[in-house]
Structure formats: C-alpha cells, structure tokens
Design a protein around this motif. Structure first.
Motif, PDB file in Angstrom:
ATOM      1  N   SER A  38       0.828  -1.208   0.000  1.00 20.51           N
ATOM      2  CA  SER A  38       0.000   0.000   0.000  1.00 20.51           C
ATOM      3  C   SER A  38       0.860   1.256   0.000  1.00 20.51           C
ATOM      4  N   LEU A  39       1.963   1.251   0.729  1.00 19.54           N
ATOM      5  CA  LEU A  39       2.869   2.398   0.714  1.00 19.54           C
ATOM      6  C   LEU A  39       3.542   2.523  -0.646  1.00 19.54           C
ATOM      7  N   TRP A  40       3.937   1.402  -1.227  1.00 16.90           N
ATOM      8  CA  TRP A  40       4.541   1.430  -2.568  1.00 16.90           C
ATOM      9  C   TRP A  40       3.575   2.052  -3.575  1.00 16.90           C
ATOM     10  N   LYS A  41       2.301   1.706  -3.460  1.00 15.99           N
ATOM     11  CA  LYS A  41       1.297   2.278  -4.353  1.00 15.99           C
ATOM     12  C   LYS A  41       1.191   3.789  -4.158  1.00 15.99           C
ATOM     13  N   LEU A  42       1.211   4.236  -2.908  1.00 21.03           N
ATOM     14  CA  LEU A  42       1.165   5.672  -2.622  1.00 21.03           C
ATOM     15  C   LEU A  42       2.393   6.392  -3.194  1.00 21.03           C
ATOM     16  N   LEU A  43       3.557   5.797  -3.013  1.00 20.71           N
ATOM     17  CA  LEU A  43       4.785   6.406  -3.529  1.00 20.71           C
ATOM     18  C   LEU A  43       4.736   6.531  -5.054  1.00 20.71           C
ATOM     19  N   CYS A  44       4.169   5.535  -5.696  1.00 21.96           N
ATOM     20  CA  CYS A  44       4.109   5.559  -7.158  1.00 21.96           C
ATOM     21  C   CYS A  44       3.031   6.511  -7.666  1.00 21.96           C
ATOM     22  N   GLU A  45       1.875   6.539  -6.985  1.00 25.95           N
ATOM     23  CA  GLU A  45       0.765   7.364  -7.453  1.00 25.95           C
ATOM     24  C   GLU A  45       0.907   8.830  -7.060  1.00 25.95           C
ATOM     25  N   GLN A  46       1.366   9.092  -5.834  1.00 26.79           N
ATOM     26  CA  GLN A  46       1.421  10.469  -5.353  1.00 26.79           C
ATOM     27  C   GLN A  46       2.756  11.144  -5.618  1.00 26.79           C
ATOM     28  N   VAL A  47       3.822  10.375  -5.699  1.00 32.42           N
ATOM     29  CA  VAL A  47       5.163  10.932  -5.888  1.00 32.42           C
ATOM     30  C   VAL A  47       5.729  10.582  -7.259  1.00 32.42           C
ATOM     31  N   GLY A  48       5.229   9.506  -7.844  1.00 28.11           N
ATOM     32  CA  GLY A  48       5.811   9.029  -9.096  1.00 28.11           C
ATOM     33  C   GLY A  48       7.194   8.454  -8.883  1.00 28.11           C
ATOM     34  N   ALA A  49       7.407   7.816  -7.727  1.00 28.69           N
ATOM     35  CA  ALA A  49       8.745   7.356  -7.353  1.00 28.69           C
ATOM     36  C   ALA A  49       9.343   6.412  -8.386  1.00 28.69           C
ATOM     37  N   ALA A  50       8.513   5.499  -8.908  1.00 26.28           N
ATOM     38  CA  ALA A  50       9.026   4.519  -9.861  1.00 26.28           C
ATOM     39  C   ALA A  50       9.177   5.082 -11.268  1.00 26.28           C
ATOM     40  N   ALA A  51       8.699   6.312 -11.481  1.00 19.36           N
ATOM     41  CA  ALA A  51       8.724   6.901 -12.827  1.00 19.36           C
ATOM     42  C   ALA A  51       9.767   7.998 -12.968  1.00 19.36           C
ATOM     43  N   LEU A  52      10.541   8.250 -11.924  1.00 18.33           N
ATOM     44  CA  LEU A  52      11.393   9.439 -11.900  1.00 18.33           C
ATOM     45  C   LEU A  52      12.408   9.490 -13.030  1.00 18.33           C
ATOM     46  N   VAL A  53      13.044   8.366 -13.345  1.00 19.05           N
ATOM     47  CA  VAL A  53      14.121   8.396 -14.345  1.00 19.05           C
ATOM     48  C   VAL A  53      13.627   8.089 -15.748  1.00 19.05           C
ATOM     49  N   VAL A  54      12.321   7.856 -15.893  1.00 20.02           N
ATOM     50  CA  VAL A  54      11.755   7.533 -17.205  1.00 20.02           C
ATOM     51  C   VAL A  54      11.315   8.824 -17.889  1.00 20.02           C
ATOM     52  N   PRO A  55      11.692   9.047 -19.146  1.00 16.45           N
ATOM     53  CA  PRO A  55      11.299  10.272 -19.858  1.00 16.45           C
ATOM     54  C   PRO A  55       9.785  10.426 -19.943  1.00 16.45           C
ATOM     55  N   GLU A  56       9.342  11.667 -20.013  1.00 16.59           N
ATOM     56  CA  GLU A  56       7.914  11.950 -20.067  1.00 16.59           C
ATOM     57  C   GLU A  56       7.252  11.317 -21.283  1.00 16.59           C
ATOM     58  N   GLU A  57       7.952  11.305 -22.413  1.00 18.28           N
ATOM     59  CA  GLU A  57       7.358  10.753 -23.628  1.00 18.28           C
ATOM     60  C   GLU A  57       7.141   9.241 -23.543  1.00 18.28           C
ATOM     61  N   LEU A  58       7.752   8.617 -22.531  1.00 17.22           N
ATOM     62  CA  LEU A  58       7.572   7.174 -22.321  1.00 17.22           C
ATOM     63  C   LEU A  58       6.716   6.899 -21.089  1.00 17.22           C
ATOM     64  N   GLY A  59       6.020   7.922 -20.616  1.00 19.39           N
ATOM     65  CA  GLY A  59       5.108   7.746 -19.493  1.00 19.39           C
ATOM     66  C   GLY A  59       5.709   7.991 -18.136  1.00 19.39           C
ATOM     67  N   GLY A  60       6.913   8.555 -18.110  1.00 21.11           N
ATOM     68  CA  GLY A  60       7.576   8.799 -16.834  1.00 21.11           C
ATOM     69  C   GLY A  60       7.500  10.242 -16.383  1.00 21.11           C
ATOM     70  N   ALA A  61       8.290  10.560 -15.381  1.00 19.81           N
ATOM     71  CA  ALA A  61       8.297  11.909 -14.819  1.00 19.81           C
ATOM     72  C   ALA A  61       9.373  12.788 -15.435  1.00 19.81           C
ATOM     73  N   GLY A  62      10.278  12.193 -16.189  1.00 21.67           N
ATOM     74  CA  GLY A  62      11.322  12.974 -16.846  1.00 21.67           C
ATOM     75  C   GLY A  62      12.327  13.578 -15.894  1.00 21.67           C
ATOM     76  N   GLY A  63      12.572  12.901 -14.781  1.00 23.31           N
ATOM     77  CA  GLY A  63      13.515  13.412 -13.793  1.00 23.31           C
ATOM     78  C   GLY A  63      14.936  12.961 -14.049  1.00 23.31           C
ATOM     79  N   GLU A  64      15.773  13.187 -13.054  1.00 20.47           N
ATOM     80  CA  GLU A  64      17.191  12.857 -13.153  1.00 20.47           C
ATOM     81  C   GLU A  64      17.576  11.852 -12.073  1.00 20.47           C
ATOM     82  N   LEU A  65      18.799  11.372 -12.171  1.00 21.35           N
ATOM     83  CA  LEU A  65      19.288  10.408 -11.188  1.00 21.35           C
ATOM     84  C   LEU A  65      19.230  10.988  -9.776  1.00 21.35           C
ATOM     85  N   ALA A  66      19.500  12.273  -9.636  1.00 22.99           N
ATOM     86  CA  ALA A  66      19.475  12.913  -8.314  1.00 22.99           C
ATOM     87  C   ALA A  66      18.089  12.868  -7.686  1.00 22.99           C
TER      88      ALA A  66
END
Length: 311
Positions: A38-66
C-alpha cells in the motif's frame, strides 16, 4: 537542491512519517513480499517514485538520477523496504538498450524490476517481473528465472540467488554497477543521518550521575565527529551523482559505507545494551550498515579502484 527536488524530498518524508513508523517497517519486512504494497502504491501514485528516471514521452516523470537519490535517501532514513532501487536500475538498463515495452508497467509501479550484478545476491530477486543482468560489458534480459531466497542478516532488504532460464542480449552495459553504487550510497547516508538523530535524542534523555549523558563533553565530541562524517559523505555522494564517473561512484560508496558503519557502531555503544535487543530499532540500522557495505562490491573493492587511479 532545486525547489522541485526539495518539494519531492518533503513529500516523501511526509509519506514515510505517516505510513512507515518502526512498527510498519517491521510488518513490511515480515510480509510475504517483503515490503508494504500500500505504501509502494502511494509512492508511485502520489510521488511518481518509480517513474522518476523515465522520460515523459515514455510515461515517466522525466527526472534525473538525483531525484531518485533524494527519494532513496528519505526511504533509507526509516529503513523502508521498497522495490525502488531495483526497479530504477532496471528502467535505466532498458532505456540505455532502447527497450521500451516493459517501462510502462515499471514506471507505474505495477511491475517490479531488478538488475543482476551478482547472481547469488540479487535485490528484489524473489519478486521481480523484469530481470536484467549487467556484467560490466553486456546487458542481458533474463526470463523464466529460478529463484532461491536467502536468509539475510538485514531483514529490511531481501536477497535471492537467481538463475536465468532464457536470455536475450540487450547491448552494452553502460556501467550500471556504478549507477547502482551511487543510488545505494544515497540510501546509506539517509540511514546514517537517522541513526545519528536517534542517538543524539537518546543521549538527551538518558540520565547518568544526575545529568543527561549527552551533556558530557566526551560524548559531545563523539557525536560532533559523526555529524561531520555524515555531512561530508552526503556532500561527496551528491557531487558524485551530479558528475558521475567510475571514480566518483567508488568514492561515494566508500564515504557512505564508512559513515553508516561508524554511526551504527557508535549508536550501539551510546545506547548501551538495549541497542542489541530485537525490540530496539538501532539493531536494524546496525544490520543495514553491514549488509549494505557488502552489497554491490565491498568497500575494499572500491578502495582498490581508487588506489589504481592514484598509483
């Protein structure tokens, strides 16, 4: 730190404070999958934790390693078991290889990823849906894997031996072990900072000879030295993340491992006998310190690499 990254840090810290107290962490590490789903789901839905390093055009957050490092540091403070480290590394491997099909599930947190550096000790190995092997030369996707979970000292991080069934070549390894070292170092420094905070708080409450033990000059010096060590290590780690290289990755790992190991050892000493009881949280930090120091190559291997750069 940018305003956006500071907000990310604060958001993750708030979720951890609300959903990952010591009792919740113990329940998570003893659960069937080894983490709080349930916490993992919150981190992914509210923070996008699992999407941080994935580019926006591929469904991610477009973030950086930092960005991923900041989240891992906050999770490391409370020893929160999550599949974020392995999933992030699997995403980076797939992005480098130009294989985008599994990224959507990983970025949403619906799938779990891992990268195999040592097949005998694989993070998330028992729950991973996407398994990538990186040997320093090539990247290979493993499917139909066989998994043998290990009994580990650090119960907050499960490890498994993984054997490949079928394999598919993905291309060259971009030095993923060094990226893993940087992310693990960020997690380690989070644990070191929290262990130090817990120790300082304890020395303010523990009374000996009619005074809080934290008021004694000798203990003040010891804790001040630890504070300097933690802050120095954090600076080295984030400098390395900003300008990654094999040397900076090894330097970050050495500083992070030494900081967490030293803080955990002093925490046990300053807490006294209570620190090694199952009921106390310091024993979990002590075990995390020694488990993490040996993961992805022990400090002596990184010291040899650094030595080779000097001599």
């Amino acid at each position: 730190m940018t305003e956006e990254r500071k907000f990310l840090q604060e958001t993750v810290a708030a979720l951890v404070d609300k959903h990952a107290n010591p009792e919740a962490v113990r329940a998570a590490m003893e659960s069937e999958r080894g983490y709080d789903e349930s916490l993992w789901k919150l981190l992914c839905e509210q923070v996008g934790a699992a999407a941080l390093v994935v580019p926006e055009e591929l469904g991610g957050a477009g973030g950086e390693l930092a960005d991923a490092a900041v989240v891992l540091e906050e999770l490391g403070k409370a020893l929160v078991p999550t599949p974020l480290l392995g999933t992030t590394l699997a995403e980076l491997a797939l992005l480098h290889a130009g294989v985008h099909e599994p990224l959507e599930g990983l970025a949403e947190g619906a799938s779990i990823g891992t990268v195999v550096f040592d097949a005998d000790y694989v993070v998330n190995g028992d729950i991973a849906d996407v398994v990538i092997a990186a040997d320093g030369v090539d990247l290979t996707r493993w499917t139909n894997v066989t998994v043998q979970p290990h009994a580990t000292m650090d119960l907050t991080r499960r490890l498994s031996a993984v054997t490949a069934g079928d394999t598919t070549a993905l291309g060259t390894d971009p030095g993923l072990a060094d990226t893993a070292a940087l992310l693990l170092a960020a997690e380690q420094i989070g644990a070191a900072a929290r262990a130090l905070d817990l120790t300082v708080a304890y020395t303010k409450d523990r009374v000996q000879f009619g005074r809080p033990i934290g008021s004694f000059q000798a203990l003040k010096h010891r804790m001040a030295d630890l504070y300097v060590k933690v802050q120095t290590a954090r600076a080295v780690i984030y400098d390395a993340i900003a300008d990654p290289s094999p040397v900076s990755a090894s330097l970050a790992r050495v500083f992070a491992s030494e900081a967490l190991t030293d803080v955990a050892a002093e925490a046990v000493q300053l807490h006294g006998g209570i620190a090694i009881t199952w009921e106390h949280d310091i024993q979990l930090y002590f075990k995390r310190a020694h488990g993490s120091a040996q993961l992805l190559g022990p400090p002596r291997e990184h010291l040899r690499r650094l030595e080779a750069e000097v001599f």
